[in-house]
Write a protein that holds these residues in place. Structure first.
Motif, short mmCIF file in Angstrom:
data_model
loop_
_atom_site.label_atom_id
_atom_site.label_comp_id
_atom_site.label_asym_id
_atom_site.label_seq_id
_atom_site.Cartn_x
_atom_site.Cartn_y
_atom_site.Cartn_z
N GLY A 31 25.76 60.95 28.82
CA GLY A 31 26.00 61.26 30.38
C GLY A 31 24.74 61.48 31.14
O GLY A 31 23.71 61.67 30.42
N THR A 32 24.78 61.61 32.51
CA THR A 32 23.74 61.67 33.47
C THR A 32 23.68 63.23 33.85
O THR A 32 22.83 63.46 34.64
N LEU A 33 24.58 63.97 33.09
CA LEU A 33 24.36 65.38 33.46
C LEU A 33 23.23 66.02 32.73
O LEU A 33 23.15 65.78 31.44
N ALA A 34 22.27 66.67 33.44
CA ALA A 34 20.84 67.16 32.91
C ALA A 34 21.37 68.11 31.94
O ALA A 34 21.88 69.24 32.51
N MET A 35 21.07 68.13 30.78
CA MET A 35 21.18 69.53 29.90
C MET A 35 20.00 70.12 29.57
O MET A 35 19.82 71.30 29.89
N LEU A 36 19.02 69.70 28.71
CA LEU A 36 17.86 70.11 28.22
C LEU A 36 16.60 69.95 29.00
O LEU A 36 15.52 70.24 28.28
N ARG A 37 16.59 69.27 30.25
CA ARG A 37 15.31 68.99 30.92
C ARG A 37 14.80 70.16 31.48
O ARG A 37 15.20 70.60 32.73
N SER A 38 13.90 70.95 30.87
CA SER A 38 13.27 72.16 31.47
C SER A 38 12.33 71.76 32.46
O SER A 38 11.92 72.69 33.24
#
Length: 228
Positions: free
Chosen positions: A187-194
């Motif tokens: 998906g395009t939901l950012a998860m782990l992009r710190s």
């Protein structure tokens, strides 16, 4: 087996998610109401999280992380792959503290990327909260069965089934079977992009391409079973 035990040990050695959320909230002089407003979560639910009486999904944890202006890897021992090539059996496995869902990260980070991708192992009896968010998702069932609710409609997905939908439609899912279910989630939901550090007004501080995290809704799945 040894790698899985080591990963589990690393997870258990991490501080509790609730304590980390509370400590960071207080450090930033935020009330539960202020954090709830920023993360679009109820004060009651946040209070349960901080006392470790509830376990957030990765998407919900991403909401909280964005509201506190940190990466979600602040709260979990998240892998940080340096290469896009991953091999079966060699990918780091991790989970949100207290959660029984196991994640394997497939996607890599590079300037301008918008996709996140994980292999997920969902244990029997697990049920997610209902969320909505910007962007889109694709779910592919690799093994087992998943009950999915999308905009109030219920569907049962079995091995080989897939679903592609807009994230702004209220959605939730559960494993009602006696066996684990394995999923490919993209998906395009950012998860782990710190690297993404949005301000609390929603604007971004960089050009990472990260999308706003999921937001909870009041729409409930059409099921009489309690959420775990």
């Amino acid at each position: 087996m040894g790698q899985q035990k080591a990963a589990a040990a690393d997870t258990h050695s991490q501080p509790k998610v609730g304590a980390l959320i509370r400590a960071l909230r207080k450090k930033q002089h935020l009330t539960l109401q202020q954090l709830g407003d920023a993360a679009q979560l109820s004060v009651g639910y946040l209070s349960q999280l901080e006392r470790d009486h509830a376990t957030p999904s990765l998407g919900t944890l991403a909401q909280i992380a964005r509201a506190l202006e940190v990466g979600v890897d602040y709260f979990i021992a998240a892998p940080n792959p340096t290469q896009a090539h991953t091999r079966a059996g060699e990918r780091p496995r991790f989970s949100v503290d207290g959660s029984s869902i196991v994640y394997e990260r497939l996607g890599a980070e590079f300037p301008g990327n918008t996709l996140s991708s994980f292999l997920m192992t969902v244990p029997p009896g697990y049920r997610s909260e209902t969320v909505s968010h910007e962007g889109e998702e694709i779910i592919y069932v690799l093994e087992g069965e998943l009950t999915q609710w999308l905009a109030g409609e219920e569907m049962v997905m079995r091995t080989g089934d897939s679903l592609h939908f807009r994230g702004n439609l209220p959605h939730a899912w559960a494993n009602h079977t006696d066996n684990p279910t394995r999923l490919l989630w993209t998906g395009t939901l950012a998860m782990l992009r710190s690297t993404a550090r949005p301000n609390r007004n929603g604007s971004k501080d960089n050009q990472s391409g990260a999308k706003p995290a999921a937001t909870k809704t009041n729409v409930k799945p059409k099921s009489k079973e309690k959420q775990s």
